[in-house]
Design an enzyme around this catalytic site. Structure first.
Site, mmCIF file in Angstrom:
data_model
loop_
_atom_site.group_PDB
_atom_site.id
_atom_site.type_symbol
_atom_site.label_atom_id
_atom_site.label_comp_id
_atom_site.label_asym_id
_atom_site.label_seq_id
_atom_site.Cartn_x
_atom_site.Cartn_y
_atom_site.Cartn_z
ATOM 1 N N GLY A 148 2.492 1.935 10.939
ATOM 2 C CA GLY A 148 3.423 3.052 10.852
ATOM 3 C C GLY A 148 4.119 3.373 12.167
ATOM 4 N N SER A 152 3.435 -2.477 10.215
ATOM 5 C CA SER A 152 4.890 -2.558 10.420
ATOM 6 C C SER A 152 5.492 -3.887 9.963
ATOM 7 C CB SER A 152 5.245 -2.268 11.883
ATOM 8 O OG SER A 152 4.841 -0.958 12.233
ATOM 9 N N GLY A 182 2.937 -1.265 4.260
ATOM 10 C CA GLY A 182 2.984 0.177 3.994
ATOM 11 C C GLY A 182 4.415 0.608 3.715
ATOM 12 N N GLY A 183 5.059 1.182 4.710
ATOM 13 C CA GLY A 183 6.389 1.781 4.575
ATOM 14 C C GLY A 183 7.402 0.903 3.839
ATOM 15 N N HIS A 200 -9.523 0.982 4.689
ATOM 16 C CA HIS A 200 -8.267 1.114 5.428
ATOM 17 C C HIS A 200 -8.504 1.985 6.667
ATOM 18 C CE1 HIS A 200 -4.169 2.241 6.465
ATOM 19 N NE2 HIS A 200 -3.794 1.153 5.810
ATOM 20 N N GLU A 256 -5.421 -5.291 10.170
ATOM 21 C CA GLU A 256 -4.400 -4.285 10.452
ATOM 22 C C GLU A 256 -4.691 -3.619 11.792
ATOM 23 O OE1 GLU A 256 -2.336 -2.886 6.634
ATOM 24 O OE2 GLU A 256 -4.112 -1.647 6.863
ATOM 25 N N ASN A 291 0.864 -1.172 0.000
ATOM 26 C CA ASN A 291 0.000 0.000 0.000
ATOM 27 C C ASN A 291 0.905 1.226 0.000
ATOM 28 O OD1 ASN A 291 -1.792 2.052 0.490
ATOM 29 N ND2 ASN A 291 -2.468 1.313 2.495
ATOM 30 N N TRP A 292 0.979 1.871 -1.140
ATOM 31 C CA TRP A 292 1.898 3.018 -1.274
ATOM 32 C C TRP A 292 1.340 4.294 -0.652
ATOM 33 C CZ3 TRP A 292 3.977 2.671 -7.056
ATOM 34 C CH2 TRP A 292 4.709 1.481 -7.194
ATOM 35 N N LYS A 293 0.099 4.252 -0.198
ATOM 36 C CA LYS A 293 -0.532 5.413 0.438
ATOM 37 C C LYS A 293 -0.307 6.679 -0.413
ATOM 38 C CE LYS A 293 -0.230 3.037 4.821
ATOM 39 N NZ LYS A 293 -0.091 3.080 6.260
ATOM 40 N N GLU A 326 -6.895 4.318 7.895
ATOM 41 C CA GLU A 326 -6.684 5.753 7.682
ATOM 42 C C GLU A 326 -7.916 6.390 7.056
ATOM 43 O OE1 GLU A 326 -2.988 5.244 5.623
ATOM 44 O OE2 GLU A 326 -2.065 4.630 7.511
HETATM 45 P P1 13P Z 1 3.051 0.169 7.703
HETATM 46 O O1 13P Z 1 3.562 -1.111 7.080
HETATM 47 O O2 13P Z 1 3.796 1.381 7.254
HETATM 48 O O3 13P Z 1 2.935 0.035 9.191
HETATM 49 O O4 13P Z 1 1.558 0.377 7.145
HETATM 50 C C1 13P Z 1 0.670 -0.670 7.203
HETATM 51 C C2 13P Z 1 -0.531 -0.331 6.410
HETATM 52 O O5 13P Z 1 -1.298 0.540 6.784
HETATM 53 C C3 13P Z 1 -0.745 -1.029 5.144
HETATM 54 O O6 13P Z 1 -2.009 -0.780 4.643
#
Ligand code: 13P
Length: 251
Positions: A173, A213, A234-235, A95, A167, A9-11, A97
């Site tokens: 994050g 994470s 994510g990251g 998600h 999640e 997920n590149w957000k 967020e």
């Molecule tokens: P991180 O891997 O950066 O914690 O993010 C997880 C995430 O929200 C994937 O959708």
């Protein structure tokens, strides 16, 4: 029996050229991987320009959200048909967020999952408890509510393609991953709720991904858990080398 899915997920990261550079870095590193479904979810605007770059690489494209109407006076939204047209075959829905900052609820998640399925996109439906809920001992209650709410009205046949992503909000994050035991406990619970909704056979076939994470250092342990069928990253998906080593967790 359940093919693992590793999704990035590149957000809100990567412009067109940055996204192309990332795919060009990633593609050779995951070449020949055929035991894992690889998915990346960039921002909408760069999807069409990645179609050529991912072609023949085994990398699939996803949207990060979708609206529930095909078209109409809905400023700023994007429909399943338009996402498919832009090159996506998967879509992340609900998600945390989006729930936290953009007013997403189980009811809107439900409409979006239904519209994605109607449009033949594979929904990756996200659920997860906040730290507050976990500390109040309400993790299972929250997860069950999100599952039942998000999937309301879907028959077992309609549900079959859906991927669930667990999640825990407190692990996103933050660098704080759920332990393998905490994740497995939640995943087993989720599969139990799915079995109650759709029968054991369907639940046993559903991919339930872990997100929060995920890194090259912890993916192996997570994937060793009986009910964890992949990851939503994510990251660590923003760098070709780290995402590729997550994809290649089994080597
Ligand atoms: P991180 O891997 O950066 O914690 O993010 C997880 C995430 O929200 C994937 O959708």
């Amino acid at each position: 029996m359940r093919k693992p899915v590793i999704a990035g997920n590149w957000k809100l990261y990567k412009t067109k050229n940055e996204a192309l550079a990332l795919i060009e870095e990633l593609a050779p590193l995951v070449k020949g991987v055929d035991n894992v479904e690889i998915v990346v979810a960039p921002v909408f605007t760069v999807l069409p320009s990645l179609i050529g770059a991912v072609s023949g690489t085994g990398i699939n494209l996803a949207g990060q959200d979708v609206f529930w109407e095909d078209e109409g006076a809905f400023t700023g939204e994007i429909s399943p048909r338009m996402l498919m047209d832009a090159g996506a075959s998967y879509v992340i829905i609900g998600h945390s967020e989006r729930r936290q900052y953009f007013g997403e609820t189980d009811a809107t998640v439900n409409k979006k999952v239904k519209s994605a399925l109607k449009g033949a996109l594979v929904p990756i439906m996200c659920i997860g408890e906040t730290l507050e809920s976990r500390e109040a001992g309400e993790t299972f209650k929250v997860l069950e509510g999100q599952l039942r709410g998000g999937l309301e009205g879907l028959t077992a046949t309609q549900f079959a393609p859906v991927i669930i992503a667990y999640e825990p909000v407190w692990a996103i994050g933050t660098g704080k991953t759920a332990s393998d035991e905490q994740a497995q406990e939640a995943h087993a619970f989720i599969r139990g709720v799915l079995a109650d909704l759709y029968g054991k056979q369907v639940a046993d076939k559903t991919r339930v991904l872990y997100g929060g994470s995920v890194k090259p250092e912890n993916i192996k342990g997570l994937m060793g858990c009986a009910d964890i069928d992949g990851a939503l990253v994510g990251g660590a998906s923003l760098k070709g080398a780290s995402f590729a080593s997550i994809v290649r967790y089994g080597e």
